[in-house]
Structures are given as structure tokens and as C-alpha cells.
Motif scaffolding. Structure first.
Motif, PDB file in Angstrom:
ATOM      1  N   UNK A 116       5.948  -0.157   3.139  1.00 31.49           N
ATOM      2  CA  UNK A 116       4.577  -0.553   2.776  1.00 31.49           C
ATOM      3  C   UNK A 116       4.495  -2.003   2.327  1.00 31.49           C
ATOM      4  N   UNK A 117       3.337  -2.590   2.532  1.00 32.01           N
ATOM      5  CA  UNK A 117       3.037  -3.926   2.023  1.00 32.01           C
ATOM      6  C   UNK A 117       2.152  -3.758   0.785  1.00 32.01           C
ATOM      7  N   UNK A 118       2.448  -4.525  -0.261  1.00 31.19           N
ATOM      8  CA  UNK A 118       1.713  -4.401  -1.520  1.00 31.19           C
ATOM      9  C   UNK A 118       0.671  -5.513  -1.606  1.00 31.19           C
ATOM     10  N   UNK A 119      -0.577  -5.140  -1.881  1.00 35.09           N
ATOM     11  CA  UNK A 119      -1.674  -6.100  -2.015  1.00 35.09           C
ATOM     12  C   UNK A 119      -2.109  -6.195  -3.471  1.00 35.09           C
ATOM     13  N   UNK A 120      -2.543  -7.386  -3.886  1.00 37.03           N
ATOM     14  CA  UNK A 120      -3.079  -7.601  -5.229  1.00 37.03           C
ATOM     15  C   UNK A 120      -4.568  -7.910  -5.161  1.00 37.03           C
ATOM     16  N   UNK A 153      -3.190   4.157   2.696  1.00 34.48           N
ATOM     17  CA  UNK A 153      -2.860   3.732   1.333  1.00 34.48           C
ATOM     18  C   UNK A 153      -1.951   4.767   0.680  1.00 34.48           C
ATOM     19  N   UNK A 154      -1.090   4.278  -0.196  1.00 31.50           N
ATOM     20  CA  UNK A 154      -0.131   5.139  -0.887  1.00 31.50           C
ATOM     21  C   UNK A 154      -0.490   5.283  -2.352  1.00 31.50           C
ATOM     22  N   UNK A 159       4.815   5.457  -3.210  1.00 31.53           N
ATOM     23  CA  UNK A 159       5.464   4.161  -3.093  1.00 31.53           C
ATOM     24  C   UNK A 159       6.848   4.191  -3.741  1.00 31.53           C
ATOM     25  N   UNK A 160       6.930   4.712  -4.965  1.00 32.51           N
ATOM     26  CA  UNK A 160       8.227   4.737  -5.650  1.00 32.51           C
ATOM     27  C   UNK A 160       9.190   5.699  -4.969  1.00 32.51           C
ATOM     28  N   UNK A 172       1.549   1.432   6.090  1.00 37.28           N
ATOM     29  CA  UNK A 172       0.743   1.668   4.896  1.00 37.28           C
ATOM     30  C   UNK A 172       0.745   0.459   3.978  1.00 37.28           C
ATOM     31  N   UNK A 173      -0.158   0.506   3.010  1.00 38.80           N
ATOM     32  CA  UNK A 173      -0.244  -0.513   1.970  1.00 38.80           C
ATOM     33  C   UNK A 173      -0.352   0.178   0.618  1.00 38.80           C
ATOM     34  N   UNK A 174       0.077  -0.532  -0.408  1.00 37.12           N
ATOM     35  CA  UNK A 174      -0.161  -0.118  -1.789  1.00 37.12           C
ATOM     36  C   UNK A 174      -1.193  -1.082  -2.349  1.00 37.12           C
ATOM     37  N   UNK A 175      -2.376  -0.571  -2.675  1.00 36.01           N
ATOM     38  CA  UNK A 175      -3.435  -1.401  -3.239  1.00 36.01           C
ATOM     39  C   UNK A 175      -3.256  -1.467  -4.755  1.00 36.01           C
TER      40      UNK A 175
END
Length: 554
Positions: A116-120, A153-154, A159-160, A172-175
Motif C-alpha cells: 500500500x501507498x500511504x497518503x497524508x 483503502x485499508x 496495514x499493520x 491499495x492506499x492507507x488514508x
């Protein structure tokens, strides 16, 4: 007046009061039995004798419950008004069909399964001019773009689970949302529900219920958590403001700096710094767990994209050592090494995110995210993917590697470029081959690097007559070559072994002593000249492919 005659009852009939006034009773043995009943505590009639106290208690309890319930409803209404902001109507962006098609195409070339890619994100609000705040309609457009490009989304747990060695999820992404602002409840929550997406909020726990209406309240947080759409992690308890560092008034982030003790005229010592930081971090964990949520396992560094945060991304920094005592993974928006979510970042415990600002368009966001989606080591003509090369000097065009000499005399005499540096973090068990020409008479050189940005990057440097292998910049092997202007070099990258072949004859190799999860990384090309005006080496071809029989690291 004649005296009132006393009524006489028939024989055997007695007048007794059974609880409803005097009435005749023909029980001849009444005296005996009534006395016996009274001795057992029994009465006669509803609400008297043995029934009167339970009934009175029951009626009293019912009355009290009505009063308490009415009072509780009133208190709850008051607390809800004070600590629950009314949610705004759902905002929906107007999105053209051409935009939707464009967003969908951006995901067509990406793998179906990838880390996953993490977004801020920071805040969602209607009337803010802050560069960190998205309008509700802009936020809706961003989430629509992610949907169209095929991202899921996760949750924080999903994610962990991956970062702890679980299977690679679907693309997926982690928002993530920093600070815990009230706009996330007022505006973002309904938009997240519309898209059926999950979000993770890094809260400054000491600010919740305070500074209303800017921050969330614990009531809002608990409601958001119960919805299943939101998870909550730590952003410190009270270390999200700059503090004085010295007598002259310089300020910095309290997470990574020893503070100035004004009353004592000195800075904190190391022990005091550690005690203060650990107390704050432990307090943030306690605050979240104390409101019925799982204890946080992730932490977002305050001011990770701003000043006052020296060495925040360093795994060797004092602050990172303290964070690792309480949290499994640390998030940052700025890092000298682009460790996007991956097996290597999991081993390091540090993850770099993609920051979304008010000026970020949905298309720009998808491009930024797409550059960080982990792809397999398989590229047949990467020299023609100029958009996928990063790490270049600002005054160097990629054309310098293709034989087009820079025209400006200010251009440096050295150039480098990394192929997909953000999306090759976990590469291992691959091979890369380059044909390098125009090596001239020994006044220029070219290099092919592997394990880019790892703890031990490897580089083979070629001149007209020599090949040299460097491990993290230090020479580990060198061999002469038949002098000529072109050489073909192949580098095979194993878990801990790097093997180089030049022109199918000369072999150089190195075995690293570092853990293999610190050695993964992609490909770098380099070029240099000794004097201005000299011929630059030319990369005529480049190929990247997995080694035969290589297993996926997913």
C-alpha cells in the motif's frame, strides 16, 4: 336526642378491618388465625401488611427512574450540543466523464497486488485558506479519483498486518489524517461513508475536547470509531507546538530537541529529555486506549515536513529510539531515503507518505501515488521512460545519458539518475544489463548501480580500460579491461551477493554481511567527465529482468 344505638352483629359474625374499612367476617377462628398470620408478618389487603413495603419501594423506584431518565436525557442533550458538532450536508464534486476516464487509465499499468501507498491529509473544511486544508468537494474528487484508478483503502489493522509480514494486499492506499481536526467529523465523515472508505487519524490527544471547534472531541472520536470507518493513532499528547531551545529564544520541535528550562537557565539533559518524551508518548497511548479503542501501534512525527525537526527521519536518532519503544511504525512526510511502505520500510520501522495539499489536483495525486506503487524488477526499455527517472541534479537533463551533451557551461561534470526510486524499494533477485559507449581515452567514466538507497548500495564503475566495484562508496574489487570505447556490463543482484560480468569475461563479486532486508533497492546510472568539453559516455541500452527462479518477496 336519643342515644345512638350500637349495631349488633349476628352471632359468629365479627367486624374486622381487612384493609378496606370495617366489614363483617364470619370466620369463627379469626382471632386465632389472624393472630397467627400477624405473627408471620402477613397482612390482609393490597398495600398493607407484607405487601406494602415492596409496593412502596417499587413505586418509588419507578418514580425515581422517570426522574433520573429525564435528567439523563437532558444531560445527554446538553453534552451532545457541547461536544458533538452537527455534520454538514454531503458535498459532492462535479466530475466530468473525461476526468473519470483519465483517472482510470492511470491505474491500468499498475500491478493488481502491491504494497500500500500511504497518503497524508490534514483537514477538510469549507472556508479555510490554509494550503493544508481541502474543501469538501475537493476531498470528494480525490476519493473519486482513487476509486476510478482501482485503489482500495485499508484499515490500520490491515496495514499493520501487511507490514508485519502478511500477504501483499490488492492495490491499495492507507488514508491518514494528521492532528485530529473537527472538519473530519463535520465534513469528511459523510464523504468517506459515500465512498465506503477507511481512514486513520493521528490525534494530538491532549487537544481533544479543547480549542473548540478546531479539534475533535472524544465523543466525536468514539462515534467515528464505532462507525467502522475510522481508526485512531498517536500524534503525541502535547508535543505539536514549537518550544524554546536556548536562551536566545530559538525554537524547535519538542519531539527531537532538548528544551530550554527557563527557571533553571539551562537546557534539558539527556535523561530529562527522554523522560519527558516517553511520558508524553505513553500518555497519548493511554488516552486513546482509555476511550475504548485499540492501543495505537503507529505514530506520525509532528512537523515532519517543516523546520525544527532535525534528523526526524534518521533511524539512529534519539527520538526514533524512543518511538520504537512504544510504536511499531513511524510515519513521516519527509525523509532523506524514500522508504514508502514496503518490506524494507517495515524492517526499518519508518514509512514515508504522500502529502496531499489544497493545490494538489486529483491527477497529480494519482501520478504521485503511482510513482510509489511497488512494481516488479522487469523493464525492457527503461531509458525511454524518462518520467520514471528521479534523483537527477537540477541542472542536468536526462539527455546527457543518451549522448546529447549539455550545452550550458554551468552544467556539472557528473550526473546520476535513479530508476523508479520510490517503487523499487524491495527489489532483489534481479539482473540488469547496460551497453555503455563513447568511453573515449580514459577522460570520462560511467557507472551502473544496484541496491539503490539501501544500507549498502553497489556500483560498478567503467572506464575505457578498468572495472571497479564499490560497496557503499568503498572499493571492494577491481579488474583491468581490454581497452575499448564500449563495454557491456551485467550485474546480478541476489539477497546478499552482487556479481558483475563485463564483456562476458571479467567477473567481480561481493557478499554483504548486512541483513538482506536492508539491501533491497533498484537501479542507478551515472556518468561523468574530467574536463569541460569532453565527450560524455552514452548508455546505448539498458535492460532489467528478474533472475530465473526468483521468488516474489510479497
Amino acid at each position: 336526642m336519643a342515644p345512638k344505638l350500637k349495631r349488633r352483629e349476628p352471632v359468629g359474625v365479627l367486624v374486622h378491618d381487612h384493609g378496606h374499612g370495617p366489614e363483617p367476617c364470619s370466620r369463627g377462628d379469626y382471632g386465632e388465625k389472624a393472630g397467627h398470620d400477624r405473627s408471620r408478618g402477613r397482612g390482609h389487603g393490597w398495600g398493607r401488611g407484607w405487601t406494602q413495603w415492596p409496593v412502596r419501594v417499587l413505586l418509588g423506584a419507578l418514580t425515581l427512574s422517570v426522574v433520573v431518565t429525564s435528567g439523563a436525557v437532558g444531560i445527554e442533550r446538553y453534552l451532545s450540543r457541547k461536544y458533538m458538532t452537527p455534520q454538514a450536508p454531503l458535498a459532492q464534486a462535479r466530475i466530468s466523464m473525461s476526468d473519470q476516464i483519465s483517472w482510470a487509465r492511470r491505474g491500468e499499468t499498475l500491478p493488481d497486488h502491491a504494497p500500500p501507498v500511504v497518503l497524508t491529509f490534514h483537514d477538510v473544511n469549507k472556508n479555510s485558506k490554509s494550503p493544508y486544508v481541502l474543501t469538501p468537494k475537493a476531498f470528494d474528487a480525490q476519493l473519486t479519483a482513487l476509486e476510478q484508478a482501482g485503489y482500495r483503502t485499508l484499515s490500520a489493522k490491515q496495514f499493520t498486518d501487511y507490514m508485519n509480514g502478511g500477504p501483499v494486499p490488492r492495490r491499495s492506499v492507507l488514508l491518514t489524517f494528521d492532528d485530529g481536526t473537527d472538519g473530519l467529523w463535520k465534513y469528511a465523515d459523510r464523504i468517506m461513508a459515500k465512498h465506503r472508505m477507511r481512514g486513520t487519524i493521528f490525534t494530538i490527544t491532549g487537544s481533544m475536547d479543547k480549542h473548540r471547534p478546531y479539534y475533535l472531541t472524544w465523543r466525536e472520536i468514539e462515534r467515528m470509531h464505532r462507525s467502522g470507518r475510522w481508526d485512531f493513532q498517536s500524534h503525541t499528547r502535547a508535543m505539536h507546538s514549537m518550544k524554546q531551545l536556548d536562551a536566545t529564544g530559538n525554537t524547535g520541535a519538542p519531539m527531537v530537541n532538548r528544551l530550554w528550562l527557563k527557571d533553571e537557565g539551562r537546557r534539558e539533559n539527556t535523561a530529562e529529555y527522554r523522560t519527558r518524551v516517553l511520558h508524553d508518548l505513553a500518555g497519548s497511548v493511554k488516552d486513546i486506549a482509555g476511550h475504548g479503542m485499540p492501543a495505537p501501534s503507529m505514530f506520525a512525527i509532528p512537523f515532519s515536513d517543516g523546520e525544527g525537526q532535525p534528523d526526524a527521519d534518521s533511524q539512529d536518532s534519539q527520538g526514533m529510539h524512543l518511538l520504537k519503544q512504544l510504536f511499531s511504525f513511524v510515519m513521516t512526510d519527509h525523509s532523506s531515503v524514500p522508504l514508502t511502505a514496503s518490506r524494507r520500510s517495515a524492517a526499518a520501522g519508518l514509512v514515508q507518505r504522500v502529502e496531499i495539499l489544497a493545490r494538489t489536483t486529483p491527477g497529480q495525486m494519482l501520478d504521485d501515488v503511482g510513482q510509489k506503487v511497488q512494481v516488479p524488477p522487469n523493464a525492457r526499455r527503461p531509458l525511454f521512460e524518462t518520467e520514471n527517472w528521479g534523483g537527477r541534479q537540477t541542472r542536468t537533463s536526462f539527455d546527457v545519458f543518451l549522448g546529447k551533451a549539455p550545452s550550458s557551461p554551468l552544467t556539472p561534470r557528473y550526473a546520476k539518475a535513479d530508476y523508479r526510486p520510490d517503487s523499487s524499494v524491495d527489489w532483489t533477485d534481479y539482473s540488469t544489463t547496460a551497453l555503455i559507449g563513447s568511453l573515449g581515452n580514459g577522460t570520462n567514466q560511467a557507472a551502473l548501480g544496484v541496491r539503490t538507497n539501501s544500507k549498502e548500495p553497489m556500483t560498478v564503475v567503467l572506464t575505457r580500460s578498468r572495472a571497479t566495484l564499490l560497496a557503499d562508496g568503498y572499493e571492494v574489487a577491481s579488474q583491468p579491461l581490454d581497452p575499448k570505447s564500449s563495454h557491456t556490463v551485467t550485474v546480478k543482484v541476489g539477497r546478499d551477493t552482487t556479481t558483475v560480468h563485463v564483456d562476458g569475461q571479467v567477473e567481480l563479486s561481493h557478499v554483504s554481511s548486512r541483513p538482506s532486508d536492508q539491501l533491497t533497492g533498484g537501479v542507478t546510472i551515472r556518468s561523468g567527465i574530467n574536463k569541460a568539453g569532453n565527450q560524455w559516455p552514452v548508455f546505448k541500452s539498458l535492460d532489467i529482468s528478474p533472475l530465473k527462479g526468483a521468488a516474489s518477496r510479497g
